[in-house]
Each structure stands twice: as C-alpha cells, then as structure tokens.
Design an enzyme around this catalytic site. Structure first.
Site, PDB file in Angstrom:
ATOM      1  N   ASP A   1       0.856  -1.186   0.000  1.00 31.74           N
ATOM      2  CA  ASP A   1       0.000   0.000   0.000  1.00 31.74           C
ATOM      3  C   ASP A   1       0.893   1.238   0.000  1.00 31.74           C
ATOM      4  O   ASP A   1       2.097   1.133   0.172  1.00 31.74           O
ATOM      5  CB  ASP A   1      -0.951   0.001   1.215  1.00 31.74           C
TER       6      ASP A   1
ATOM      7  N   ASP B   1       1.449   4.932   1.715  1.00 34.84           N
ATOM      8  CA  ASP B   1       1.095   5.835   2.816  1.00 34.84           C
ATOM      9  C   ASP B   1       1.682   7.206   2.521  1.00 34.84           C
ATOM     10  O   ASP B   1       2.760   7.321   1.938  1.00 34.84           O
ATOM     11  CB  ASP B   1       1.666   5.299   4.128  1.00 34.84           C
TER      12      ASP B   1
ATOM     13  N   ASP C   1       9.069   3.958  13.308  1.00 29.37           N
ATOM     14  CA  ASP C   1       9.717   2.881  14.066  1.00 29.37           C
ATOM     15  C   ASP C   1      11.136   2.549  13.603  1.00 29.37           C
ATOM     16  O   ASP C   1      12.083   2.612  14.385  1.00 29.37           O
ATOM     17  CB  ASP C   1       8.828   1.628  14.121  1.00 29.37           C
TER      18      ASP C   1
HETATM   19  P1  ATP Z   1       3.530  -2.531   4.895  1.00 32.61           P
HETATM   20  O1  ATP Z   1       2.444  -1.576   4.524  1.00 32.61           O
HETATM   21  O2  ATP Z   1       4.324  -3.037   3.764  1.00 32.61           O
HETATM   22  O3  ATP Z   1       3.071  -3.587   5.794  1.00 32.61           O
HETATM   23  P2  ATP Z   1       4.617  -0.233   6.211  1.00 32.61           P
HETATM   24  O4  ATP Z   1       6.008   0.075   6.696  1.00 32.61           O
HETATM   25  O5  ATP Z   1       4.072   0.665   5.170  1.00 32.61           O
HETATM   26  O6  ATP Z   1       4.616  -1.731   5.771  1.00 32.61           O
HETATM   27  P3  ATP Z   1       2.322   0.450   7.739  1.00 32.61           P
HETATM   28  O7  ATP Z   1       1.705  -0.280   8.859  1.00 32.61           O
HETATM   29  O8  ATP Z   1       1.577   0.605   6.466  1.00 32.61           O
HETATM   30  O9  ATP Z   1       3.722  -0.232   7.478  1.00 32.61           O
HETATM   31  O10 ATP Z   1       2.712   1.873   8.311  1.00 32.61           O
HETATM   32  C1  ATP Z   1       3.228   2.925   7.486  1.00 32.61           C
HETATM   33  C2  ATP Z   1       4.370   3.637   8.177  1.00 32.61           C
HETATM   34  O11 ATP Z   1       3.897   4.224   9.384  1.00 32.61           O
HETATM   35  C3  ATP Z   1       5.528   2.743   8.618  1.00 32.61           C
HETATM   36  O12 ATP Z   1       6.468   2.553   7.593  1.00 32.61           O
HETATM   37  C4  ATP Z   1       6.111   3.532   9.764  1.00 32.61           C
HETATM   38  O13 ATP Z   1       6.907   4.591   9.300  1.00 32.61           O
HETATM   39  C5  ATP Z   1       4.872   4.141  10.405  1.00 32.61           C
HETATM   40  N1  ATP Z   1       4.345   3.275  11.475  1.00 32.61           N
HETATM   41  C6  ATP Z   1       3.326   2.378  11.393  1.00 32.61           C
HETATM   42  N2  ATP Z   1       3.094   1.782  12.559  1.00 32.61           N
HETATM   43  C7  ATP Z   1       3.991   2.296  13.421  1.00 32.61           C
HETATM   44  C8  ATP Z   1       4.270   2.088  14.795  1.00 32.61           C
HETATM   45  N3  ATP Z   1       3.567   1.202  15.507  1.00 32.61           N
HETATM   46  N4  ATP Z   1       5.256   2.827  15.355  1.00 32.61           N
HETATM   47  C9  ATP Z   1       5.963   3.738  14.638  1.00 32.61           C
HETATM   48  N5  ATP Z   1       5.761   3.962  13.346  1.00 32.61           N
HETATM   49  C10 ATP Z   1       4.790   3.258  12.721  1.00 32.61           C
HETATM   50 MG    MG Z   2       2.144   0.619   4.400  1.00 37.41          MG
END
Ligand code: ATP
Ligand code: MG
Length: 441
Positions: A54, A56, A133
């Site tokens: 996805d 963001d 994170d």
């Molecule tokens: P994917 O979507 O591929 O699972 P992602 O890294 O994009 O991985 P998401 O859950 O979509 O993960 O979150 C988007 C972004 O928001 C992360 O890359 C991170 O920067 C931030 N983020 C999400 N959850 C947390 C958290 N619990 N603590 C700190 N930052 C977070």
């Molecule tokens: Mg994501």
C-alpha cells in the site's frame, strides 16, 4: 537534524511504480500548498524493487484540512488520528506530521511508557521522521522535486540488509510493543537482519504484548500471515518467543514438541504463501482454523470418549477453545463462524455417498472444508482415499453443477454482507482492518 537528500537521479523510484490514486492524493495536497510525501513501505519497498502493499502519505495538512480537499475522505483512529482517502477498495492513508509535545492535550503516554495517544499536529518533517519505528520506514519521497529524504541512514541500512530502530530500541518497544511484531514482519518479508539491540529489546520487553488489545493483535496476525511470507514470519515469531501472544494454545503445543501441530501450521502457512504468490484470494479464517485445530480436535476426542457424537463433540470443543483464542487476539464473527463450520464439516465429509454427499457439494463452505481435509491428509492423517473420492466427485458434471450452485450462494451472501463490512469503524487504529481483512471465503 539534517537529512540526506537523494535527488531524482540518485535513486530508482519512478512515478510509474506509484499507484495512480496515491499520486492523485500527493499532487492534490501539493497543489493546495501543503507538503506531501510518500512514506513507509511504499518508499522502502520501491527502493528494494519490490511491489509495495500500500502507499502511505505524510503531510503538514491537518486531518481536517485533508478532509476538506477530498470528498472521498474519512477521518479515523483515536490513538492516532488519520485521514483515509477512499477509492473503492483502495485506501490511501494520509498522516499529518506530529509535533513533539509534552504530556497533555492531544498526546499521552501511560504510566508504563506506552504511547496511548499521539495527536498533536503542526510538526516538521523531522518531527514526523523521529516518531517512525525503523530507519528503513522513515524514508520520504517528495512529490515536489522527486527526491528521497533520509534522516537516519535508512537507505544505507536497506543496502546493508539491516533492520534498525530509530532511537533507543528499548524505549521504542516500551512505547509500542507491537513494534516487536512489526520487526518480525519486516525481517521476514524483506530478508532484513534485526540489529542486536533490536533483538535484545524484543526479548526484554515482549511480555508487554500481553497488554495490547486483542483487536490490534488480530490486525497484526493478518499482516503477518497474509504478507506472502507467513512461514518465515512464523519461524521468527518462534525464534523470538512471540508466538505465545498471538496463538497461546499452539505455542504451548509447539513447545511440547507436538509434531502434528507443527507440520499442520507450516503447511497451512505455506499454502497461504503460495496462494498469495499466485494472487489467489486468501481468508483469515483458514489460518485460524489451522492454528486452533490441534486443540479443538483434542478437546472433541475427550467428548467423544464421553459418548458424544463427533459433530456435537466438535461444537462443544469449539465452545471451549475459541474463547481462549479471543483472549489473545480477537477474531470477528464473520471469520469465527466459517472457521467453526469448517471444523464441524470434517466428520460429515466421511460420508461420500447419496443425497448427503450432494448436499455437501452444494454447501458454500464445501471448498474450504475440503481444502482443510486435504491439509489434514498432508499432515499425515490417513485421509488419502477420502480426499481422492471428493476430488473425483468434484470433476463429474453433476459435481461441477453443485459447486457452481455453492459459488453463487457464497457470492450472494457476500453481496448482502458487503455494506455492513464497508462501514467505517470507530475502533480503527493505525492499521486498516478493512483492507487487510478482506478475505474471500
Ligand atoms: P507494509 O504496509 O508493507 O506492511 P509499512 O512500513 O508501510 O509496511 P504500515 O503499517 O503501512 O507499514 O505503516 C506505514 C508507516 O507508518 C511505517 O512505515 C512507519 O513509518 C509508520 N508506522 C506504522 N506503525 C507504526 C508504529 N507502531 N510505530 C511507529 N511507526 C509506525
Ligand atoms: Mg504501508
């Protein structure tokens, strides 16, 4: 804090790899005078030449300002307020830069050091970055000049295959213990190696996961098992002793050396991984059915020994086992109901003749129950003949017609259910339950 900035010719991210909807949101925010960046997995995965799950977006527009720009926008989340811009099934998540803040209005940290709310807006890009994170998750693609902004050497860490917390690993896990599960997910999915302090922090503070609401853990389970890297995630969960917080019953079986449970779980996760690779639909209830089955069947056998028939014995067993799982992770009714059906259909599948067998083929849950039977067979149960006879029945013209009927019924069930499932939920947190929870029965 001075970031490294990679200009457009110093990185491999190209706009053609970014979804049209994400680009629409990025451009509209930018044209309205706000800064707008792609962030998180969208940037990280593109730099690794992988397909992002996805996209963001991070912006200095407040959630309300985002909402004013998009009519297809809704605001969600209490702990972490966000805007979702909705394009049919595709949801673009837009997060506003948070400002550093002390305790009080809009932000809160519990006694334990856990962040319970983070809603003070008006921060800078650097403020936003420091709250993320991992270093590899704090990379920003700037739509204004197509550069990549990197505050914590995330690009270098990606090249080195390192998963590194931003700041003090211990503090970051205490603030949000779910980050331990996220570490496992990224390590499994991207083949990154966790830094030693990350591993140490997980080991020291993993017990805090027992305080996380079951609904949030359910979301994390979905992301772990439906990442296409379920087997690798499972291995890492075991290695770091995290499985106990997600599937406590299976975890204690595995710790006792239960080979049946281990084989079944590995094959079940392997099947899900292959389906995802082939872009076939997957459903959360299948994997829950797998993780819980060894306990369900053991409990059912006790009731059978007490004189109950297999079907009522399974119902009683499910009544005992499912609530134990719900204490760890929730499982919405729309998944727990079909999971139970699949279990209870197992003894019924012994009957391959006559009207009952035909009724079975036209049951909308037949395919799931049959797949589960085959999984039990692959796990070593003596069910080969039974699986083969259901397989050949499905090949006959009559079998095909009955299956078609079942498919139609299932589709009409989904249609009547769809509006309810699409309703925005007040309970949503940062993770998107609707997106990740769309399994096709
Ligand atoms: P994917 O979507 O591929 O699972 P992602 O890294 O994009 O991985 P998401 O859950 O979509 O993960 O979150 C988007 C972004 O928001 C992360 O890359 C991170 O920067 C931030 N983020 C999400 N959850 C947390 C958290 N619990 N603590 C700190 N930052 C977070
Ligand atoms: Mg994501």
């Amino acid at each position: 804090m001075q970031p490294n900035t990679l200009s457009r010719d110093q990185h491999n991210i190209s706009r053609k790899d970014i979804s049209k909807n994400a680009l629409k949101v990025l451009y509209r925010l930018n044209e309205a005078g706000y800064s707008s960046y792609l962030v998180g997995g969208g940037v990280r995965d593109l730099l690794l030449q992988q397909n992002p799950k996805d996209f963001d977006i991070a912006t200095d527009a407040s959630p309300e300002e985002v909402k004013a720009l998009f009519k297809n926008c809704r605001l969600i989340g209490r702990r972490f307020r966000l805007a979702h811009v909705v394009f049919g099934r595709d949801i673009i998540e837009v997060a506003t830069f948070r400002a550093a803040h002390s305790e009080g209005e809009g932000g809160a940290t519990g006694d334990s050091g856990r962040i319970t709310r983070d809603n003070v807006f008006g921060g800078t890009l650097a403020d936003d970055a420091v709250r993320r994170d991992f270093t590899v998750n704090a990379l920003y693609y700037n739509i204004d000049d197509f550069s990549v902004v990197d505050f914590f050497d995330g690009v270098e860490h990606l090249e080195q295959g390192r998963l590194t917390f931003i700041g003090d690993a211990q503090d970051r896990v205490i603030e949000d213990p779910v980050r331990a599960l996220r570490a496992v997910r990224f390590a499994a999915k991207l083949g990154l190696r966790m830094d030693d302090d990350c591993v140490a922090a997980i080991e020291q503070h993993r017990h805090l996961l027992s305080e996380i609401p079951p609904a949030r853990l359910f979301e994390e389970v979905l992301k772990l098992v439906q990442s296409g890297h379920g087997v690798a995630s499972f291995e890492l969960l075991r290695e770091h002793d995290l499985l106990q917080y997600l599937f406590p019953l299976a975890d204690s079986r595995l710790k006792q050396g239960d080979e049946y449970a281990e084989t079944m779980i590995l094959r079940g996760l392997g099947n899900t991984d292959s389906r995802i690779k082939e872009e076939l639909p997957v459903t959360p209830f299948y994997i829950y059915a797998v993780f819980l089955w060894p306990d369900v069947i053991a409990a059912a056998q006790v009731h059978e020994a007490d004189g109950f028939d297999p079907v009522p014995a399974l119902h009683m067993a499910a009544d005992e086992i499912v609530p134990q799982q719900l204490a760890a992770t929730s499982l919405p009714k729309r998944y727990s109901a079909p999971m139970r059906e699949v279990w209870v259909m197992q003894p019924r599948l012994k009957n391959t003749r006559g009207a009952r067998a035909k009724r079975m083929l036209s049951n909308p849950r037949f395919r799931a129950a049959y797949d589960f039977l085959c999984l039990r067979c692959d796990t070593g149960e003596n069910l080969k003949e039974l699986c083969d006879s259901w397989e050949s029945m499905q090949q006959t013209p009559e079998g095909q017609a009955l299956l078609e009927e079942a498919r139609k019924q299932a589709a009409s069930r989904r249609r009547t259910r769809a509006p309810r499932e699409g309703r925005p939920s007040a309970k949503k947190t940062r993770s998107r339950s609707r997106k990740s929870g769309t399994g096709t029965p």
